[in-house]
Design an enzyme around this catalytic site. Structure first.
Site, short mmCIF file in Angstrom:
data_model
loop_
_atom_site.label_atom_id
_atom_site.label_comp_id
_atom_site.label_asym_id
_atom_site.label_seq_id
_atom_site.Cartn_x
_atom_site.Cartn_y
_atom_site.Cartn_z
N ARG A 32 16.35 -2.91 64.79
CA ARG A 32 16.65 -4.20 65.07
C ARG A 32 18.16 -4.42 65.46
O ARG A 32 18.68 -5.41 65.54
CB ARG A 32 16.36 -5.11 63.71
CG ARG A 32 14.86 -5.42 63.66
CD ARG A 32 14.39 -6.09 62.34
NE ARG A 32 14.39 -4.80 61.38
CZ ARG A 32 13.95 -5.23 60.09
NH1 ARG A 32 13.72 -6.23 59.69
NH2 ARG A 32 13.59 -4.10 59.28
N LYS B 162 56.05 6.61 69.87
CA LYS B 162 55.02 7.54 69.57
C LYS B 162 55.75 8.72 69.03
O LYS B 162 56.60 9.31 69.87
CB LYS B 162 54.24 7.99 70.84
CG LYS B 162 52.92 8.63 70.59
CD LYS B 162 52.60 9.59 71.75
CE LYS B 162 53.75 10.77 71.82
NZ LYS B 162 53.26 11.76 72.88
C1 UD1 Z 1 12.57 -3.60 52.51
C2 UD1 Z 1 11.53 -3.77 51.29
C3 UD1 Z 1 11.56 -5.38 51.31
C4 UD1 Z 1 12.76 -5.69 50.84
C5 UD1 Z 1 13.88 -5.40 51.67
C6 UD1 Z 1 15.33 -5.57 51.14
C7 UD1 Z 1 9.49 -2.26 51.71
C8 UD1 Z 1 8.25 -1.89 52.34
N1 UD1 Z 1 10.10 -3.48 52.02
O1 UD1 Z 1 12.07 -4.20 53.64
O2 UD1 Z 1 10.36 -5.55 50.38
O3 UD1 Z 1 12.54 -7.19 50.65
O4 UD1 Z 1 13.95 -4.12 52.16
O5 UD1 Z 1 16.34 -5.39 51.93
O6 UD1 Z 1 10.23 -1.30 51.11
N2 UD1 Z 1 13.67 3.53 55.08
C9 UD1 Z 1 13.37 4.99 55.05
N3 UD1 Z 1 12.36 5.44 55.86
C10 UD1 Z 1 11.30 4.60 56.40
C11 UD1 Z 1 11.73 3.15 56.47
C12 UD1 Z 1 12.97 2.83 55.98
O7 UD1 Z 1 14.21 5.70 54.68
O8 UD1 Z 1 10.30 5.04 56.86
C13 UD1 Z 1 15.04 3.09 54.77
C14 UD1 Z 1 15.61 2.17 55.82
O9 UD1 Z 1 16.69 3.42 56.26
C15 UD1 Z 1 16.48 1.32 54.79
C16 UD1 Z 1 15.68 1.08 53.73
O10 UD1 Z 1 14.81 1.99 53.59
O11 UD1 Z 1 17.76 1.83 54.39
C17 UD1 Z 1 14.93 -0.19 53.94
O12 UD1 Z 1 14.18 -0.32 55.24
P1 UD1 Z 1 13.90 -1.41 56.04
O13 UD1 Z 1 12.96 -0.96 57.26
O14 UD1 Z 1 15.28 -2.11 56.54
O15 UD1 Z 1 13.10 -2.44 55.29
P2 UD1 Z 1 12.87 -4.07 55.01
O16 UD1 Z 1 12.09 -4.24 56.42
O17 UD1 Z 1 14.19 -4.47 55.06
CA CA Z 2 16.28 -3.61 55.33
#
Ligand code: UD1
Ligand code: CA
Length: 470
Positions: free
Chosen positions: A16, A353
């Site tokens: 995103r 500089k």
């Molecule tokens: C996530 C939570 C959501 C919460 C929100 C808060 C889950 C399923 N959802 O959603 O409930 O309200 O954060 O900000 O956890 N990441 C990994 N590996 C992956 C996917 C993500 O390490 O396979 C990391 C991302 O880099 C990021 C974090 O986990 O730092 C959150 O991932 P993101 O995809 O942003 O989750 P949200 O949709 O924001």
């Molecule tokens: Ca997030």
């Protein structure tokens, strides 16, 4: 004391953001968002700090090894989801690790040490299997929703999987949790990827653990502490809010900030008492400003050391030292290696500089100073060029103490102008000038009488000249 492992999730793709820069390396207040989270993680005196990586692993790993080298790196495999990321982190802990695991998200940068300490304390006091951070938001779109039944936590539903009724819920999951390591490991083994995103959700462990015991929600009121950054709108909002907090903290510490909304100060900046910051000023990196100095308006300083009682007006400076009582600008461009001595002056439309300018020395107008040393008390005439570059190499110019150089000079480096020497206006200085000497290279001026009348007859200049000669 129970052991603690801190896990920072940063393996997601960050689609995103629509960026070639990894999401967690986008900066707010001068640090990548991951830098804010790792700074917090490392100040918790944990037994382990683990970051989970996959997408853009090399770039992120390079940042981590440079700034937080004691961080352990876990690598997530091709199974997507925050639950899978947590499993990758757990695989670095020995099977008999029996402490707590604190999970932070690399994209929730403002969570602070105090809130986390309270979270861990609450978790341990209540002997919970897990405790999650929640927050009531007026606009909960995008976040996982906290599902309660008769007030009791029963689980988390992600935005994509939520029913219309569930989407009305305003209490959201912050993505910050603490779990008993053993319970988390067991629960994660049971989580599947059967959901709208096809991911292994960490949030699913909450529902699973509730079947086995006590899981708590720890509500945080300050919504900014739990703000997640998924796109650049959120990046901008969180950056503005953090900046407003930094500005406010400096005001409370004794700094006058004329226009907070147009003043940007990185977390790494240090300001002394009675500093005054005028509008549209940006202070970046490892910049320090000493007591009683005035910076701005319209000034950008990157990695600068400004002494006490100094003044920098409408200027741009990078990696520069300005000593006590010195003044700069308006409209100066100070490049790396500029070092202005006490009470020194760099005036309007001056570029410098790699220039050491001594105490009380002045470079007041329209001048370029490159690769130079100017002695204390010297004065450089208006419109001087330090010609430091021969097209291949850079050379040094030295101007002695209390020297007075004339307007419109060119110093062709390498060249030395001795202590107390003078140079005449319009000189090109190619040879060294002895201390106390006056250097000049006069060109005989020729005036061609009536040239304009003959060569530009009838022109306004010619008419003016005719009138003048009447
Ligand atoms: C996530 C939570 C959501 C919460 C929100 C808060 C889950 C399923 N959802 O959603 O409930 O309200 O954060 O900000 O956890 N990441 C990994 N590996 C992956 C996917 C993500 O390490 O396979 C990391 C991302 O880099 C990021 C974090 O986990 O730092 C959150 O991932 P993101 O995809 O942003 O989750 P949200 O949709 O924001
Ligand atoms: Ca997030």
């Amino acid at each position: 004391m129970r052991q603690l492992a801190v896990v920072v999730l940063a393996a997601g793709e960050g689609t995103r953001m629509k960026s070639s820069v990894p999401k967690v390396l986008h900066e707010i207040a001068g640090l990548p968002m991951l830098g804010h989270v790792l700074a917090t993680a490392h100040s918790l005196s944990a037994n382990h700090v683990i970051t989970v990586l996959r997408h853009d692993k090399e770039k992120i790993e390079q940042y981590i090894s440079q700034h937080f080298p004691s961080t352990e790196i876990a690598v997530q495999d091709e199974i997507p989801g925050t639950g899978r990321a947590a499993e990758a982190a757990l695989s670095l802990l020995s099977e008999d690790f029996d402490g707590d695991v604190l999970i932070l998200s690399g994209d929730v940068p403002l969570i602070d040490v105090q809130s986390i300490s309270e979270l861990i304390e609450r978790h341990r006091d209540s002997s919970a299997l897990g405790t999650l951070v929640s927050c009531e938001l007026s606009n909960p779109t995008g976040y996982g929703r906290i599902i309660r039944s008769r007030g009791e936590l029963v689980g988390i539903v992600e935005q994509k999987d939520a029913s219309d009724d569930q989407r009305e819920i305003r209490e959201v999951n912050a993505g910050v949790y603490v779990f008993s390591a053993k319970m988390l490991r067991n629960a994660l083994a049971k989580v599947t990827t059967k959901n709208a995103a096809g991911e292994k959700y960490l949030t699913d462990v909450v529902g699973l653990l509730i079947d086995q015991g006590n899981v708590q929600a720890f509500q945080i009121v300050d919504r900014w502490l739990v703000a997640g950054i998924n796109d650049r709108v959120q990046l901008g909002e969180v950056a503005s809010e953090l900046n407003a907090r930094i500005v406010r903290a400096w005001q409370l510490a004794g700094v006058t900030i004329d226009e907070p909304a147009s003043t940007w100060i990185d977390v790494t900046v240090q300001l002394g008492q009675d500093v005054r910051i005028l509008p549209s000023t940006r202070l970046h990196g490892i910049t320090t400003v000493g007591q009683g100095s005035t910076i701005g308006p319209d000034t950008t300083l990157q990695d600068c050391q400004i002494g006490k009682g100094a003044k920098v007006t409408r200027s741009v400076a990078d990696s520069v030292k300005i000593s006590d009582g010195a003044s700069v600008g308006p409209f100066a461009y100070l490049r790396p290696g500029t070092d202005l001595g006490e009470q020194g002056k760099i005036g309007a439309f001056v570029e410098t500089k790699n220039a050491k300018i001594g105490a009380g020395a002045k470079v007041p107008h329209l001048t370029y100073v490159g690769d130079a040393e100017i002695g204390e008390g010297a004065n450089i005439g208006a419109g001087t060029i330090f010609a430091n570059y021969d097209g291949v190499n850079k050379h040094q110019t030295k101007v002695g103490r209390h020297a007075r150089t004339g307007s419109g000079n060119v110093f062709v480096a390498p060249v030395t102008i001795g202590d107390g020497a003078y140079t005449a206006a319009g000189s090109t200085i190619r040879r060294d000038v002895e201390p106390g000497a006056m250097a000049m290279n006069p060109v005989t001026q020729k005036n061609l009488a009536d040239w304009v009348l003959q060569k530009r007859p009838g022109s306004d200049s010619a008419k003016a000249a005719e009138k003048g000669t009447e």
